[in-house]
Design an enzyme around this catalytic site. Structure first.
Site, PDB file in Angstrom:
ATOM      1  CE  LYS A 247      -4.384  -1.909   1.330  1.00 40.32           C
ATOM      2  NZ  LYS A 247      -5.433  -2.074   2.320  1.00 40.32           N
TER       3      LYS A 247
ATOM      4  NE  ARG B 206      -7.603  -8.567   0.579  1.00 36.59           N
ATOM      5  CZ  ARG B 206      -7.231  -7.817  -0.461  1.00 36.59           C
ATOM      6  NH1 ARG B 206      -6.274  -6.910  -0.314  1.00 36.59           N
ATOM      7  NH2 ARG B 206      -7.794  -7.970  -1.646  1.00 36.59           N
TER       8      ARG B 206
HETATM    9  C1  9MG Z   1     -10.062  -5.709  -0.774  1.00 36.66           C
HETATM   10  N1  9MG Z   1      -9.095  -5.105   0.129  1.00 36.66           N
HETATM   11  C2  9MG Z   1      -8.086  -4.264  -0.203  1.00 36.66           C
HETATM   12  N2  9MG Z   1      -7.419  -3.892   0.901  1.00 36.66           N
HETATM   13  C3  9MG Z   1      -8.009  -4.525   1.942  1.00 36.66           C
HETATM   14  C4  9MG Z   1      -7.800  -4.549   3.332  1.00 36.66           C
HETATM   15  O1  9MG Z   1      -6.845  -3.812   3.895  1.00 36.66           O
HETATM   16  N3  9MG Z   1      -8.592  -5.315   4.095  1.00 36.66           N
HETATM   17  C5  9MG Z   1      -9.595  -6.052   3.535  1.00 36.66           C
HETATM   18  N4  9MG Z   1     -10.363  -6.795   4.367  1.00 36.66           N
HETATM   19  N5  9MG Z   1      -9.853  -6.055   2.216  1.00 36.66           N
HETATM   20  C6  9MG Z   1      -9.080  -5.304   1.448  1.00 36.66           C
END
Ligand code: 9MG
Length: 303
Positions: free
Chosen positions: A239, A273
């Site tokens: 990010k 994630r």
């Molecule tokens: C789809 N998506 C993109 N970034 C995310 C994040 O930080 N958390 C979750 N749950 N989904 C995300």
């Protein structure tokens, strides 16, 4: 409870309190942090744009994330990056359904669908998805009712605004406190709609209506979200805040993402994630072993 991370190959055992996510009659043990691998099947996704729109390619990528230690594969058909163009429900279904069906047919892994649309939730769960990952935390039309009627778990993520506008001028009185209050309200809405708490995950939503300072403070104070009583999911992989801190391009943010994942787990995150499954799995294995070191409950796999 004695556990080994068989899927990840992490070679230590420890004992901890049960920490489970329920979906249908099955559950995911979160005694140790789990890794959710990202599988974007969009032509304009955040950092792997266009790579996995082909079903077989997507399946191979899911397979490689599974062998690298992912417990969950998150399949998304609509980009949620800042300024992304919305897609129709049918378009999203057409993108994710063949991939979800192929994974469910061939791989033994938990499948998550990254969507906010009720119709996509229904179609994905009918095809075998176990988890709904909703960046709107079930606030879109019909989503709460759809999720309550299905047997899947749900990740409730915080977002201020919408992907089109969220980075314009995000504002908080107290970023961690405001977001925890929001998530508490969404948990209450879910339970009122008949969704058992055992099926819920919470996520502060790094980068979704947050500036760099907000994201850093949120990560620093992540342990405050434990009070919500549900497992915490964190997504920081590749990010912008990591790029702003390091001066690195999207493809060069691996180390920064792994560092953020370790810090998140140390503060109580149960699911990370990420695009970079193998590296994250190894880092979390070491982080967990260190976190548990000194406890009589730790036993190395080799004695
Ligand atoms: C789809 N998506 C993109 N970034 C995310 C994040 O930080 N958390 C979750 N749950 N989904 C995300």
């Amino acid at each position: 409870m004695r556990r080994e991370t068989a899927a990840t190959g992490c070679r230590f055992f420890y004992v901890t309190q049960a920490n489970k996510l329920q979906f249908g009659s099955r559950h995911l043990d979160l005694d140790q942090p789990a890794v959710m691998g990202i599988l974007n099947v969009t032509p304009d996704s955040f950092s792997d744009g266009g790579s996995f729109t082909d079903r077989d390619l997507a399946l191979r990528h899911a397979e490689s994330m599974l062998s690298a230690g992912a417990s969950i594969i998150d399949v998304g058909g609509e980009s949620t990056r800042p300024g992304a163009m919305p897609v129709s429900e049918q378009q999203e279904i057409d993108r994710v359904l063949p991939v979800i069906s192929a994974i469910v047919d061939r791989l033994d892994v938990i499948v998550s669908v990254d969507t906010s649309k009720a119709g996509v939730m229904r179609a994905a769960v009918a095809a075998g998805a176990n988890l709904i990952n909703d960046v709107y935390a079930l606030r879109q039309d019909g989503a709460l009712q759809a999720a309550a009627s299905l047997d899947a778990a749900v990740c409730l993520m915080h977002m201020q605004g919408s992907p089109a506008t969220m980075q314009k001028n995000p504002r908080y009185e107290n970023v961690a406190g405001d977001i925890a209050e929001f998530l508490k309200g969404r948990i209450a809405a879910c339970t009122a709609a008949g969704l058992a708490q055992e099926r819920l995950l919470v996520d502060p939503g790094f980068g979704f209506g947050k500036n760099d300072k907000d994201n850093l403070e949120l990560l620093h104070r992540l342990d405050e979200f434990r009070r919500l009583g549900r497992p915490i999911l964190v997504g920081l992989s590749r990010k912008r805040t990591l790029g702003n801190l390091t001066g690195k391009s999207i493809e060069q943010r691996l180390s920064a993402g792994v560092a953020a994942a370790v810090l998140a787990v140390e503060r109580g995150a149960s699911i990370i994630r990420t695009h970079d499954v193998a590296e994250t799995v190894d880092a979390l294995c070491v982080a967990q072993a260190v976190m548990k070191a000194g406890s009589h409950k730790v036993v190395m796999a080799n004695g």
